[in-house]
Scaffold this motif. Sequence first.
Motif, PDB file in Angstrom:
ATOM      1  N   THR A   4      -4.631  -7.733   6.577  1.00 58.91           N
ATOM      2  CA  THR A   4      -5.599  -7.208   5.612  1.00 58.91           C
ATOM      3  C   THR A   4      -4.942  -6.765   4.305  1.00 58.91           C
ATOM      4  O   THR A   4      -5.456  -7.036   3.221  1.00 58.91           O
ATOM      5  CB  THR A   4      -6.366  -6.022   6.228  1.00 58.91           C
ATOM      6  OG1 THR A   4      -7.122  -6.503   7.344  1.00 58.91           O
ATOM      7  CG2 THR A   4      -7.306  -5.395   5.219  1.00 58.91           C
ATOM      8  N   GLU A   5      -3.803  -6.089   4.392  1.00 58.25           N
ATOM      9  CA  GLU A   5      -3.174  -5.522   3.196  1.00 58.25           C
ATOM     10  C   GLU A   5      -2.164  -6.457   2.543  1.00 58.25           C
ATOM     11  O   GLU A   5      -1.507  -6.070   1.572  1.00 58.25           O
ATOM     12  CB  GLU A   5      -2.471  -4.210   3.567  1.00 58.25           C
ATOM     13  CG  GLU A   5      -3.391  -3.123   4.095  1.00 58.25           C
ATOM     14  CD  GLU A   5      -4.303  -2.537   3.017  1.00 58.25           C
ATOM     15  OE1 GLU A   5      -4.153  -2.942   1.845  1.00 58.25           O
ATOM     16  OE2 GLU A   5      -5.150  -1.701   3.345  1.00 58.25           O
ATOM     17  N   PRO A  16       0.823  -1.216   0.000  1.00 55.24           N
ATOM     18  CA  PRO A  16       0.000   0.000   0.000  1.00 55.24           C
ATOM     19  C   PRO A  16       0.856   1.264   0.000  1.00 55.24           C
ATOM     20  O   PRO A  16       1.954   1.300   0.576  1.00 55.24           O
ATOM     21  CB  PRO A  16      -0.807  -0.123   1.290  1.00 55.24           C
ATOM     22  CG  PRO A  16      -0.794  -1.583   1.626  1.00 55.24           C
ATOM     23  CD  PRO A  16       0.522  -2.094   1.138  1.00 55.24           C
ATOM     24  N   ALA A  17       0.344   2.305  -0.638  1.00 49.81           N
ATOM     25  CA  ALA A  17       1.087   3.567  -0.718  1.00 49.81           C
ATOM     26  C   ALA A  17       1.308   4.181   0.653  1.00 49.81           C
ATOM     27  O   ALA A  17       2.329   4.840   0.890  1.00 49.81           O
ATOM     28  CB  ALA A  17       0.321   4.548  -1.618  1.00 49.81           C
ATOM     29  N   ALA A  18       0.348   3.977   1.578  1.00 49.59           N
ATOM     30  CA  ALA A  18       0.450   4.581   2.915  1.00 49.59           C
ATOM     31  C   ALA A  18       1.256   3.732   3.894  1.00 49.59           C
ATOM     32  O   ALA A  18       1.428   4.117   5.046  1.00 49.59           O
ATOM     33  CB  ALA A  18      -0.952   4.819   3.481  1.00 49.59           C
ATOM     34  N   PHE A  44       6.653  -3.188   6.742  1.00 49.46           N
ATOM     35  CA  PHE A  44       5.630  -4.002   6.089  1.00 49.46           C
ATOM     36  C   PHE A  44       6.253  -5.234   5.434  1.00 49.46           C
ATOM     37  O   PHE A  44       5.676  -6.323   5.461  1.00 49.46           O
ATOM     38  CB  PHE A  44       4.918  -3.145   5.036  1.00 49.46           C
ATOM     39  CG  PHE A  44       3.777  -3.829   4.333  1.00 49.46           C
ATOM     40  CD1 PHE A  44       2.489  -3.803   4.864  1.00 49.46           C
ATOM     41  CD2 PHE A  44       3.985  -4.494   3.133  1.00 49.46           C
ATOM     42  CE1 PHE A  44       1.445  -4.430   4.209  1.00 49.46           C
ATOM     43  CE2 PHE A  44       2.945  -5.120   2.472  1.00 49.46           C
ATOM     44  CZ  PHE A  44       1.666  -5.084   3.007  1.00 49.46           C
ATOM     45  N   SER A  45       7.441  -5.083   4.861  1.00 49.35           N
ATOM     46  CA  SER A  45       8.079  -6.177   4.126  1.00 49.35           C
ATOM     47  C   SER A  45       8.667  -7.238   5.051  1.00 49.35           C
ATOM     48  O   SER A  45       8.648  -8.429   4.719  1.00 49.35           O
ATOM     49  CB  SER A  45       9.183  -5.620   3.219  1.00 49.35           C
ATOM     50  OG  SER A  45       8.636  -4.718   2.265  1.00 49.35           O
ATOM     51  N   ILE A  46       9.213  -6.823   6.206  1.00 54.26           N
ATOM     52  CA  ILE A  46       9.883  -7.803   7.068  1.00 54.26           C
ATOM     53  C   ILE A  46       8.955  -8.433   8.095  1.00 54.26           C
ATOM     54  O   ILE A  46       9.321  -9.430   8.729  1.00 54.26           O
ATOM     55  CB  ILE A  46      11.097  -7.171   7.793  1.00 54.26           C
ATOM     56  CG1 ILE A  46      10.626  -6.103   8.796  1.00 54.26           C
ATOM     57  CG2 ILE A  46      12.089  -6.589   6.800  1.00 54.26           C
ATOM     58  CD1 ILE A  46      11.752  -5.548   9.637  1.00 54.26           C
ATOM     59  N   ALA A  47       7.752  -7.887   8.265  1.00 52.23           N
ATOM     60  CA  ALA A  47       6.837  -8.423   9.280  1.00 52.23           C
ATOM     61  C   ALA A  47       6.536  -9.916   9.100  1.00 52.23           C
ATOM     62  O   ALA A  47       6.538 -10.665  10.085  1.00 52.23           O
ATOM     63  CB  ALA A  47       5.539  -7.617   9.296  1.00 52.23           C
ATOM     64  N   PRO A  48       6.281 -10.421   7.875  1.00 47.98           N
ATOM     65  CA  PRO A  48       6.026 -11.870   7.734  1.00 47.98           C
ATOM     66  C   PRO A  48       7.204 -12.723   8.202  1.00 47.98           C
ATOM     67  O   PRO A  48       7.007 -13.787   8.799  1.00 47.98           O
ATOM     68  CB  PRO A  48       5.768 -12.040   6.238  1.00 47.98           C
ATOM     69  CG  PRO A  48       5.315 -10.693   5.764  1.00 47.98           C
ATOM     70  CD  PRO A  48       6.082  -9.715   6.590  1.00 47.98           C
ATOM     71  N   MET A  81       3.761  -5.612  14.117  1.00 44.14           N
ATOM     72  CA  MET A  81       4.462  -4.821  13.105  1.00 44.14           C
ATOM     73  C   MET A  81       3.626  -4.699  11.839  1.00 44.14           C
ATOM     74  O   MET A  81       3.531  -3.618  11.236  1.00 44.14           O
ATOM     75  CB  MET A  81       5.805  -5.463  12.786  1.00 44.14           C
ATOM     76  CG  MET A  81       6.814  -5.427  13.921  1.00 44.14           C
ATOM     77  SD  MET A  81       8.248  -6.496  13.631  1.00 44.14           S
ATOM     78  CE  MET A  81       8.892  -5.782  12.120  1.00 44.14           C
ATOM     79  N   ALA A  82       3.004  -5.807  11.424  1.00 45.97           N
ATOM     80  CA  ALA A  82       2.179  -5.782  10.218  1.00 45.97           C
ATOM     81  C   ALA A  82       0.997  -4.843  10.386  1.00 45.97           C
ATOM     82  O   ALA A  82       0.658  -4.076   9.474  1.00 45.97           O
ATOM     83  CB  ALA A  82       1.693  -7.198   9.893  1.00 45.97           C
ATOM     84  N   GLY A  83       0.361  -4.888  11.554  1.00 46.85           N
ATOM     85  CA  GLY A  83      -0.792  -4.019  11.791  1.00 46.85           C
ATOM     86  C   GLY A  83      -0.422  -2.555  11.788  1.00 46.85           C
ATOM     87  O   GLY A  83      -1.113  -1.716  11.187  1.00 46.85           O
ATOM     88  N   TRP A  84       0.695  -2.217  12.442  1.00 48.40           N
ATOM     89  CA  TRP A  84       1.093  -0.810  12.541  1.00 48.40           C
ATOM     90  C   TRP A  84       1.556  -0.259  11.199  1.00 48.40           C
ATOM     91  O   TRP A  84       1.295   0.901  10.853  1.00 48.40           O
ATOM     92  CB  TRP A  84       2.208  -0.670  13.579  1.00 48.40           C
ATOM     93  CG  TRP A  84       2.713   0.732  13.703  1.00 48.40           C
ATOM     94  CD1 TRP A  84       2.183   1.747  14.439  1.00 48.40           C
ATOM     95  CD2 TRP A  84       3.857   1.277  13.036  1.00 48.40           C
ATOM     96  NE1 TRP A  84       2.927   2.892  14.281  1.00 48.40           N
ATOM     97  CE2 TRP A  84       3.957   2.626  13.422  1.00 48.40           C
ATOM     98  CE3 TRP A  84       4.799   0.752  12.155  1.00 48.40           C
ATOM     99  CZ2 TRP A  84       4.968   3.450  12.964  1.00 48.40           C
ATOM    100  CZ3 TRP A  84       5.806   1.574  11.696  1.00 48.40           C
ATOM    101  CH2 TRP A  84       5.886   2.911  12.098  1.00 48.40           C
ATOM    102  N   SER A  85       2.276  -1.100  10.412  1.00 44.12           N
ATOM    103  CA  SER A  85       2.925  -0.598   9.204  1.00 44.12           C
ATOM    104  C   SER A  85       2.014  -0.560   7.986  1.00 44.12           C
ATOM    105  O   SER A  85       2.378   0.028   6.966  1.00 44.12           O
ATOM    106  CB  SER A  85       4.145  -1.471   8.874  1.00 44.12           C
ATOM    107  OG  SER A  85       3.733  -2.788   8.546  1.00 44.12           O
ATOM    108  N   SER A  86       0.828  -1.167   8.052  1.00 48.75           N
ATOM    109  CA  SER A  86      -0.018  -1.293   6.862  1.00 48.75           C
ATOM    110  C   SER A  86      -0.712   0.005   6.469  1.00 48.75           C
ATOM    111  O   SER A  86      -1.172   0.142   5.334  1.00 48.75           O
ATOM    112  CB  SER A  86      -1.069  -2.389   7.072  1.00 48.75           C
ATOM    113  OG  SER A  86      -0.461  -3.654   7.158  1.00 48.75           O
TER     114      SER A  86
END
Length: 317
Positions: A220-221, A69-71, A77-81, A126-131
Amino acid sequence: MAEVLDLVLRLVLILAVFLVLPLIVGQTEHKVMAHMQSRLGPMYAGGFHGWAQLIADGVKFMQKEDVVPAAADRRIFSIAPAVALVPYLVVLAVIPIGPGLVGTDLNVGLFFVLAVMGVGVLGSIMAGWSSGNKFSVLGGMRSAAQLVSYELPLVLAASSVAMAAGTLSLPGIVEAWEWWWLPWQAIGLAVFFIAGLAELRRPPFDMPIAESEIIMGPMTEYTGIRFALFLLAEYAGIVVLSALTTVLFLGGWQGPLLPGPVWTLIKVFALAFVVIWVRVSYPRLREDQLQKLAWLGLVPLALLQLAITGVVKVALA
């Protein structure tokens, strides 16, 4: 040099076994849920009993576009998984499969396992915060609250076993285990397993995901391979939880007639089946019910188990 080579070979063997197990658990979940809920689709892919369902899922995820996502905070976002998956793979290196069959036997193995498992939950936060998505942020906040609530009873229940065995080494706990531990450690077994399910956000403790309310929460994203890594982390977590419960409360490799590693795998798969069964059988708990269960249910029971263990240890001294 020979000792280093032996250690590397053992680590490779154990990781290879445990890397395959999450995929088998994922395939098993498809089949068990298909039977329990009369979902016919997963029973047909590839012909005989839907053997190709897992392959079809893998191809599907690889074909999907990887969208950021742009935001979003692209780096986090990339390293969270990876943060969600790698800790469970690290934990597998210290879980014994059989006598002498362990990647490395740490004197504080139980502390190491509990500490590293807690890191895995940070991947969802991390995924939730960064999305950059309000549903993802809400899911991440729920994940954080759930981690804080259920980490305490999980650690207390595991501490009871360490107290009973007189060691923090996982192979040492298995060697000290006796069949008569089952009745007086039963409370700790239930608390540990339930708290572990909650930390994995498995139903009925899946409020951080709650697809009917907040879509998929922290995920979600996510699309494609990154989303698949989150799913793999969930199944790896099931294997780790089942293996730890086996080692701490069910005697690990101990059992009659069959080789030790076979007994370990039988117990792990039996517990993994229970995890799947619970998902199919129970509705999702509300957030207030989740917190009440942790603080008013599991924490007092874990403290009671510690008291019982202390009394038994003193009585046997």
